[in-house]
Design an enzyme around this catalytic site. Structure first.
Site, PDB file in Angstrom:
ATOM      1  N   LYS A 118     -22.228   0.862  51.344  1.00 22.31           N
ATOM      2  CA  LYS A 118     -21.133  -0.087  51.102  1.00 22.31           C
ATOM      3  C   LYS A 118     -20.074   0.552  50.214  1.00 22.31           C
ATOM      4  CE  LYS A 118     -22.022  -0.994  46.584  1.00 22.31           C
ATOM      5  NZ  LYS A 118     -21.219  -0.524  45.493  1.00 22.31           N
ATOM      6  N   ASP A 131     -27.425  -5.748  44.673  1.00 23.52           N
ATOM      7  CA  ASP A 131     -26.703  -5.384  45.903  1.00 23.52           C
ATOM      8  C   ASP A 131     -27.556  -5.557  47.168  1.00 23.52           C
ATOM      9  OD1 ASP A 131     -24.460  -4.682  44.487  1.00 23.52           O
ATOM     10  OD2 ASP A 131     -24.789  -2.513  44.611  1.00 23.52           O
TER      11      ASP A 131
HETATM   12  P1  ATP Z   1     -25.350   0.916  43.523  1.00 24.48           P
HETATM   13  O1  ATP Z   1     -24.053   1.172  44.186  1.00 24.48           O
HETATM   14  O2  ATP Z   1     -26.180  -0.193  44.167  1.00 24.48           O
HETATM   15  O3  ATP Z   1     -25.307   0.801  42.046  1.00 24.48           O
HETATM   16  P2  ATP Z   1     -25.890   3.697  43.755  1.00 24.48           P
HETATM   17  O4  ATP Z   1     -25.415   4.067  45.130  1.00 24.48           O
HETATM   18  O5  ATP Z   1     -24.962   3.970  42.639  1.00 24.48           O
HETATM   19  O6  ATP Z   1     -26.297   2.180  43.778  1.00 24.48           O
HETATM   20  P3  ATP Z   1     -28.503   4.704  44.362  1.00 24.48           P
HETATM   21  O7  ATP Z   1     -28.215   5.752  45.397  1.00 24.48           O
HETATM   22  O8  ATP Z   1     -29.083   3.426  44.823  1.00 24.48           O
HETATM   23  O9  ATP Z   1     -27.215   4.427  43.470  1.00 24.48           O
HETATM   24  O10 ATP Z   1     -29.432   5.409  43.276  1.00 24.48           O
HETATM   25  C1  ATP Z   1     -29.593   4.879  41.978  1.00 24.48           C
HETATM   26  C2  ATP Z   1     -30.969   5.276  41.442  1.00 24.48           C
HETATM   27  O11 ATP Z   1     -31.967   4.631  42.217  1.00 24.48           O
HETATM   28  C3  ATP Z   1     -31.249   6.768  41.505  1.00 24.48           C
HETATM   29  O12 ATP Z   1     -31.572   7.185  40.203  1.00 24.48           O
HETATM   30  C4  ATP Z   1     -32.443   6.930  42.428  1.00 24.48           C
HETATM   31  O13 ATP Z   1     -33.418   7.837  41.942  1.00 24.48           O
HETATM   32  C5  ATP Z   1     -33.053   5.529  42.468  1.00 24.48           C
HETATM   33  N1  ATP Z   1     -33.597   5.183  43.803  1.00 24.48           N
HETATM   34  C6  ATP Z   1     -34.719   4.505  44.022  1.00 24.48           C
HETATM   35  N2  ATP Z   1     -34.947   4.362  45.323  1.00 24.48           N
HETATM   36  C7  ATP Z   1     -33.944   4.962  45.987  1.00 24.48           C
HETATM   37  C8  ATP Z   1     -33.634   5.156  47.356  1.00 24.48           C
HETATM   38  N3  ATP Z   1     -34.414   4.700  48.342  1.00 24.48           N
HETATM   39  N4  ATP Z   1     -32.486   5.802  47.647  1.00 24.48           N
HETATM   40  C9  ATP Z   1     -31.660   6.249  46.655  1.00 24.48           C
HETATM   41  N5  ATP Z   1     -31.934   6.116  45.349  1.00 24.48           N
HETATM   42  C10 ATP Z   1     -33.054   5.479  45.000  1.00 24.48           C
END
Ligand code: ATP
Length: 289
Positions: A9, A135
């Site tokens: 997203k 989210d």
């Molecule tokens: P958001 O936009 O919802 O805040 P994000 O895109 O910034 O999320 P993610 O890629 O979801 O961040 O990763 C955030 C943390 O979640 C990382 O430190 C990662 O290790 C952990 N994590 C746990 N499960 C997953 C997964 N399936 N995929 C990615 N990261 C994950």
């Protein structure tokens, strides 16, 4: 075996209204599903165990993985005896502001509901999802949505007029929790006109939407990672209709009306900026599985 796609997203707007007594921030944001997606393969296991493997070595494969937690939650809630092996073909950059973990969790809930024939409604899946992360409910629904509360209360909006999205992910990773902890409303210079962007969406006015994109969390992340500002400027300079940091960052997205323009901008960025560059497009609700 079941294969399912989990879309990333972007935030067309992100406003923080106030800090709540429960410690969460009350937000108001327009979220948009995009075509960049992880692919998850779910295989039933008679042993009852949950296991995870992925294409990214540094991603945890235990309870720290949101996909694992999603499987454990739905298994326990619906008292399922079977287990599952989850393979995640990770295409969405990690800790990038693109909801990569949340969309994996959403895919596991949607996928196991089918694989285990549980018959849960979308609303019930959303309720389970909100226990895993703010989210996750959006990632279950997709399309273009207004998200309020801590992000889990959703209202469907008119899908954005289909357009192309250029993503630039600098090499840094940003923790969402850290960004919210550092957020101070007095440091915000411009707030989004959320109602104005919703009106533009309703009129199919992509130029109006592009003019209205705004994210108050830039006030936290950009001072620490100034390359985000440089990427935003480069996107605009090469002809993007809009450029903005997504979520808590650090990924910057740009909007372009057609693919040729999007690919031109991406090529320019690849030659000038130290960032991973992707070209993708918006995904409407009706196009989702
Ligand atoms: P958001 O936009 O919802 O805040 P994000 O895109 O910034 O999320 P993610 O890629 O979801 O961040 O990763 C955030 C943390 O979640 C990382 O430190 C990662 O290790 C952990 N994590 C746990 N499960 C997953 C997964 N399936 N995929 C990615 N990261 C994950």
């Amino acid at each position: 075996m079941l294969t399912i796609k989990g879309n990333a997203k972007i935030n067309l707007t992100l406003d923080v209204l106030y800090k709540r007594e429960d410690g969460f921030h009350q937000v108001e944001m327009i979220m948009q599903a995009i075509d960049l997606a992880d692919e998850l393969r779910l295989e039933e296991r008679a042993t009852g165990n949950i296991s995870i493997a992925s294409t990214i070595a540094r991603l945890p494969c235990d309870q720290r993985n949101l996909a694992y937690r999603a499987a454990a939650l739905i298994k326990e809630t619906c008292q399922v005896k079977s287990g599952v092996h989850i393979f995640i073909d990770k295409k969405i950059p990690v800790a990038a502001g693109l909801a990569g973990g949340s969309t994996d969790a959403a895919s596991v809930l949607l996928g196991l509901n089918r694989l285990w024939k549980l018959g849960l409604t979308t609303h019930e899946l959303e309720q389970l999802g909100s226990k895993l992360g703010s989210d996750v409910p959006f990632c279950i629904k997709g399309g273009t949505m207004l998200a309020t509360g801590r992000g889990e209360i959703l209202q469907s909006l008119v899908d954005i007029k289909p357009c192309f999205v250029i993503l630039a992910k600098p090499s840094v990773s940003v923790s969402t929790a850290w960004v919210y902890r550092q957020y101070k409303s007095q440091n915000v210079k411009v707030r989004p006109n959320t109602a104005g962007v919703i009106a533009s969406l309703g009129q199919g006015d992509l130029v109006g939407v592009a003019k209205g994109v705004c994210n108050v969390l830039e006030s936290v992340t950009i001072p620490v990672h100034p390359e985000i500002k440089r990427l935003k400027q480069a996107m605009m300079q090469h002809g993007a209709m809009a450029s903005l940091m997504s979520g808590s960052g650090p990924t910057v997205f740009g909007l372009a009306e057609d693919q040729t323009k999007a690919e031109y901008i991406a090529e320019k960025l690849k030659s000038q900026c130290a960032a991973d560059i992707f070209v993708t497009k918006t995904v409407g609700r009706s196009e989702e599985v």
